[in-house]
Design a protein around this motif. Structure first.
Motif, short mmCIF file in Angstrom:
data_model
loop_
_atom_site.label_atom_id
_atom_site.label_comp_id
_atom_site.label_asym_id
_atom_site.label_seq_id
_atom_site.Cartn_x
_atom_site.Cartn_y
_atom_site.Cartn_z
N UNK A 181 0.81 -1.22 0.00
CA UNK A 181 0.00 0.00 0.00
C UNK A 181 0.84 1.26 0.00
N UNK A 182 2.12 1.17 0.38
CA UNK A 182 2.97 2.36 0.43
C UNK A 182 3.27 2.89 -0.96
N UNK A 183 3.30 2.03 -1.98
CA UNK A 183 3.60 2.47 -3.34
C UNK A 183 2.37 3.13 -3.96
N UNK A 184 2.56 4.09 -4.85
CA UNK A 184 1.41 4.72 -5.52
C UNK A 184 0.71 3.74 -6.45
N UNK A 185 -0.60 3.89 -6.56
CA UNK A 185 -1.40 2.98 -7.37
C UNK A 185 -1.20 3.27 -8.86
N UNK A 186 -1.02 2.19 -9.64
CA UNK A 186 -1.04 2.26 -11.11
C UNK A 186 -1.63 0.97 -11.63
N UNK A 187 -2.75 1.08 -12.31
CA UNK A 187 -3.46 -0.06 -12.88
C UNK A 187 -3.51 0.12 -14.39
N UNK A 228 4.43 -0.29 -25.56
CA UNK A 228 5.02 0.02 -24.26
C UNK A 228 4.00 -0.32 -23.18
N UNK A 229 4.11 -1.53 -22.60
CA UNK A 229 3.10 -1.98 -21.67
C UNK A 229 1.77 -2.14 -22.39
N UNK A 269 5.38 5.64 -17.81
CA UNK A 269 6.30 5.78 -16.66
C UNK A 269 7.76 5.68 -17.11
N UNK A 270 8.62 6.36 -16.39
CA UNK A 270 10.05 6.27 -16.66
C UNK A 270 10.55 4.86 -16.37
N UNK A 279 12.40 3.66 -21.79
CA UNK A 279 12.02 5.06 -21.65
C UNK A 279 12.92 5.73 -20.61
N UNK A 280 13.53 6.84 -21.01
CA UNK A 280 14.42 7.58 -20.13
C UNK A 280 13.65 8.65 -19.37
N UNK A 281 12.85 9.43 -20.09
CA UNK A 281 12.09 10.50 -19.44
C UNK A 281 10.96 10.93 -20.36
#
Length: 677
Positions: A431-437, A559-560, A605-606, A623-625
């Protein structure tokens, strides 16, 4: 054995393609695994010598040894994300009674409330010798023709011998939310037997030689007629939470079968059945990139070899850095000389400079247990020989899938043995990590609404959470609420990182969602909407191109879950010394490239891995940035020579909107349409 000599052994290890003794198809050098185990044990002893060995603590317990064993199991479970393979004995002199006592002691420690796990004996190095001695003793005790019995030579089964026992320790999940999950992408050339293999594994029935086992897996009528998969299919195989035995579908209704499998399983293998025909290559690429598989099962027909799209699929797995294991099918109908040629071809390709894999034959339970723990390293490549008609080798593949370790995305950091981690600690870390679905499938369910399916890349999500959904075609995010969550067709209250789930969204229509969008959180009053971009910079390597790649070149970028056409804005070659022509890329060149999506912004995401394709052109990168709006305007200006125009009215309007957004000026209001009187 030092590291240099061990490296030489690894480099020299190979597969003998000829028939081995004892009926094995080809031999495996198990001494390599023994050397790896010895080296790991030596490193641990050098760091801090333990006063007593683990086998001594179990067989001759003293005060505090029971607590030590519970803490050891809890720490190993935390390190493995909920499961671990424990080796006890280390070639110590043990009897069958000693192994039984070790099994009972581990089971008692695993049943403690602080551990909450079960123990399963995977492999005992002395079991085969014990069975042989018991058989010999029964033969000696059998009555002869004269009616007399010979004396039992015996007690052979009670004699001590050097042996090591390998145990699987896995935590029992209290709910379906805590069930372990490993995703395996099944790829290979057309007619390699992918769907048939999954039918045998998930239904527990052998094939009739005409593809009967695969019929239940097809989703469309044309797939049944042609026998070829054209979409991304999903199948599951569970392992029981009490005994570790395989749990399969038990009825004809697949939905009820999935609920039954999830309710009885402590670990679930989710198979992604991908297409093998060249016509559906983009669907296969999307499944491997967007499905986020932990492992790739490459199917190779013994009578055809590694040909056609199988080489493309192997290259995709290498580009995405996904561990691979190979299953050679149809060995029952393949002549021995053709099978030997296929094995030689696999050995040559896997050992080549492009793959750098170590092919190891899986011929018994020992080799399976040793290779499963080292498959994640992306160096060891297990090779199975399977017959879906006779069932040869299927049991070894099921054992391998049962002990496949979780990838790094699902592992919980190890803690000290004195502080035994629990499921609450694992949930808090997730839960500490930010959510990404990541969204890769869309559905419209009657009386429910819009449902999206995908993988929780990071963080956790619960029913009732307010989240951000986007980016839409204009690059903005909208807030919504999660109405319900299902995992493998079973209702759950929460989902954590690494799990594939389906979400029902509140007040969202079907036209507002598309593949490639993400769900981020939380969407409260204090948080700002995330930012999407059409332009990003990546470090790429061109695998193949007929001529040169220059500015304005367009290719399909994966990419994903994102799949969209992008153009090249700028190229900065990477090399020392710098090449003379640093604005063009050829086969084998490495450079930093600025891409711009053609249609709409995306959330990238980077550090994400990407693949770009166009015809026979192939390239991979990272991906760099992500560029800011000001940097994007500058990159477009450089690519167009200051005209800021690529030749499309739609693109010109998008650039004009971007310029107004950058300078803070309000966007011009669209002209009102004339309404006829």
């Amino acid at each position: 054995m030092d590291g240099d000599s061990l490296g030489l052994r690894i480099a020299e290890m190979g597969i003998s393609a000829g028939p081995a003794q004892g009926g094995a198809k080809y031999a495996v050098d198990t001494s390599l695994f023994d050397a790896l185990v010895d080296q790991a044990a030596g490193a641990g002893s050098a760091a801090g010598a333990t006063p007593r060995a683990l086998v001594d603590r179990i067989l001759r317990p003293e005060e505090g040894d029971a607590q030590f064993l519970c803490e050891l199991l809890a720490a190993r479970l935390a390190e493995g994300g909920g499961e671990t393979v424990l080796a006890v004995g280390d070639e110590a002199e043990l009897t069958d009674g000693d192994v039984a006592r070790i099994t009972a002691a581990l089971s008692t420690a695993a049943h403690e409330a602080s551990v909450g796990a079960f123990v399963q004996l995977l492999y005992d190095s002395g079991a085969a010798d014990s069975e042989a001695r018991a058989t010999h003793a029964r033969e000696l005790a059998a009555p002869k023709k004269g009616g007399a019995k010979q004396a039992d030579a015996g007690g052979g089964a009670a004699q001590a011998q050097a042996r090591t026992a390998h145990y699987l320790v896995r935590r029992r999940p209290a709910t379906i939310e805590e069930m372990l999950e490993v995703r395996v992408a099944v790829v290979g050339n057309v007619d390699a037997g992918k769907s048939t293999m999954l039918g045998v594994l998930t239904q527990g029935r052998l094939d009739d030689g005409r593809g009967k086992a695969r019929l239940a897996l097809f989703r469309h009528k044309h797939e049944v007629d042609s026998g070829r998969t054209s979409s991304v299919g999903m199948e599951i195989l569970g392992y029981d939470k009490l005994t570790g035995a395989a749990v399969r579908h038990t009825d004809q209704h697949r939905k009820a079968g999935w609920d039954t499998v999830c309710g009885q399983s402590s670990k679930l293998i989710a198979f992604l059945d991908l297409a093998g025909h060249e016509r559906y290559l983009k669907t296969t690429v999307f499944g491997m990139a967007g499905g986020a598989p932990d492992f790739v099962m490459l199917m190779v027909a013994a009578n055809a070899g590694l040909a056609g799209m199988a080489k493309e699929h192997l290259g995709l797995a290498l580009a995405l850095a996904i561990p691979v294991f190979i299953v050679v099918t149809k060995i029952d109908m393949c002549p021995p000389n053709v099978l030997d040629a296929t094995l030689k071809q696999l050995t040559k390709i896997l050992r080549s400079s492009g793959c750098r894999k170590l092919p190891v034959a899986m011929q018994d339970r020992c080799s399976v247990v040793m290779a499963a723990a080292r498959c994640v390293s992306q160096r060891v490549c297990p090779v199975f020989q399977i017959s879906n008609v006779t069932g040869e080798g299927v049991d070894l593949l099921q054992l391998f899938l049962n002990i496949l370790p979780l990838s790094a995305r699902g592992a919980v950091p190890a803690t000290a043995p004195t502080a035994a981690p629990t499921a609450d600690a694992a949930a808090a870390a997730a839960a500490a990590a930010p959510l990404r679905f990541d969204i890769n499938e869309l559905f419209t369910v009657p009386f429910v609404g819009t449902v999206v399916s995908g993988v929780v890349a990071s963080g956790s999500i619960r029913t009732g959470d307010a989240v951000w959904l986007g980016p839409n075609y204009s690059g903005s995010f909208i807030s919504t609420t999660v109405r319900g969550i299902q995992r493998k067709r079973a209702d759950v209250q929460a989902a954590h990182a690494g799990q594939s789930v389906s979400l029902a969204l509140k007040k969202i229509t079907r036209v507002q969602v598309r593949r490639g969008m993400v769900i981020l959180g939380p969407a409260d009053q204090q948080s700002q909407p995330p930012r999407a971009s059409r332009t990003f910079e990546a470090e790429v390597v061109v695998l193949y191109h007929t001529t040169t790649i220059t500015s304005r070149y367009q290719a399909m970028v994966h990419c994903g879950p994102v799949r969209q056409t992008a153009r090249v804005l700028s190229i900065a070659r990477v090399g020392d010394p710098a090449p003379a022509d640093d604005t063009a890329l050829r086969t084998g060149d490495r450079a930093r490239v600025v891409f711009q999506f053609i249609r709409n912004p995306e959330y990238i995401p980077d550090g994400s891995r990407l693949i770009f394709r166009e015809g026979r052109t192939k390239g991979v990168g990272k991906v760099v940035r992500v560029l800011t709006p000001a940097e994007e305007l500058h990159a477009v200006s450089e690519a167009t020579g200051g005209s800021m125009f690529f030749g499309s009215r739609k693109e010109k309007a998008q650039l004009e909107a971007l310029r107004h957004h950058h300078h803070g000026a309000p966007r011009p209001e669209p002209k009102a349409k004339k309404v006829p009187a």
